[in-house]
Design an enzyme around this catalytic site. Sequence first.
Site, mmCIF file in Angstrom:
data_model
loop_
_atom_site.group_PDB
_atom_site.id
_atom_site.type_symbol
_atom_site.label_atom_id
_atom_site.label_comp_id
_atom_site.label_asym_id
_atom_site.label_seq_id
_atom_site.Cartn_x
_atom_site.Cartn_y
_atom_site.Cartn_z
ATOM 1 N N ASP A 84 13.181 8.121 -39.406
ATOM 2 C CA ASP A 84 12.189 6.655 -39.392
ATOM 3 C C ASP A 84 12.707 5.782 -40.049
ATOM 4 O O ASP A 84 13.948 5.372 -40.413
ATOM 5 C CB ASP A 84 10.878 7.417 -40.360
ATOM 6 N N TYR A 92 7.246 -2.020 -45.344
ATOM 7 C CA TYR A 92 6.897 -2.871 -43.550
ATOM 8 C C TYR A 92 7.515 -4.263 -44.448
ATOM 9 O O TYR A 92 7.669 -5.350 -43.245
ATOM 10 C CB TYR A 92 5.648 -2.348 -42.510
ATOM 11 N N HIS A 139 9.071 13.230 -34.865
ATOM 12 C CA HIS A 139 9.166 12.697 -35.404
ATOM 13 C C HIS A 139 9.235 13.274 -37.066
ATOM 14 O O HIS A 139 9.726 12.482 -37.947
ATOM 15 C CB HIS A 139 7.793 11.139 -35.432
#
Length: 390
Positions: free
Chosen positions: A173, A299, A352
């Site tokens: 990630d 982000y 993930h």
Amino acid sequence: MLTDLTEFRIDHSEDELADLRQRIQNARWPEPGTHDSQGISPDHLRELTDYWASGYDWMATQERLNRLPQFTATVDGLKIHFIHVRSDRPDAIPLILTHGWPGSFLEFEAVIEPLTAPPADQPAFHVVIPSLPGYGYSAKPVEPGWNFERTARAWGELMRGLGYARFVAQGGDWGSLVTSSMAGEKVDGLAAIHLNLPLIFPEDPPAQPTPAEQRALSMAAEYSAKGTGYYAIQATRPQTLGYGLADSAIGQAGWILDKIDEWTDHRGSLWDYLSRDSVLDLISIYWLTSSAASSARYYWENARGRGFRGPVIDLPVGVSVFPAELYAPPRHWADAYYPNLIHWNELDRGGHFAALEQPETFVSELRTCFANALEPYASPSRADPAESAG
């Protein structure tokens, strides 16, 4: 430069937990959606949050985590929280592990002991697990600029400040971007990396893709079309999102559970695959540290006009591809990015959150990747990490 190295303990109060339970009990719930694709069902979320309020024991988790050696240190002007567990083995390899969203340092809890205290015939590691800026118990940046490149440089300073002149790194990630950036920028001391989300994609997609290429292209298209709503919100309006998630325990739990449910390899029954306690451990870190907005800002920081295709990396690179990952490229696409590929393995189970979902496989992958790729390590002479601040 690393300064202000201090031992750290997690210390949340019963008053905080009482407030959490009251918020859950007083929550106002929406009606069910009209289609399963619209998000987590109220029944699924209510089952978890009812347990959060009445059965889950955060204080037991806090006590367990406080048995781990935790520290904070100022790196590039920001206080960073990290776990630092040294192996007793003199040939142990220093390793820094980096999580992503909606994860935390907790993802790696189950792999610490097998990495630091392995069987005699397996490589050993000194393990450092930092919390990303704005995540968990790391400080929340008060000015822009903490993107993955800056984090990569900070991790190099952290490792050198702990006395490690040579080390390896692993990430998935955001951790994959941080780790790849460390390698791409040739952070001083970094010897090799391992990724469980390889950031590789051909500049010109094949006109007649093979079955493996078509699968990768389809995964990328599916994610882009149906799986990026959370990303768009966090990359553009993290502050606005943060008001709701910081105030609503139900909202925070739903925001994270949605991704755990979607991104893990549970194959139909999440609670047969992961325990409710392990999921609530992750969610509780976000809630108790009120890091919904600050973690989402990562982000925003990393969406400022940059793509996410990884750099060409000359250092040794290992890759583990888990089948339920968001994106699983074929092996030959790696040649353009990783000319010194030392390990590539496509696993049959996992998603993930690889270290959380499949800790034994994750450990095995790191051992295989790094065991024969590097010359023997000499352990730093200082056994007490507090002494490594200088």
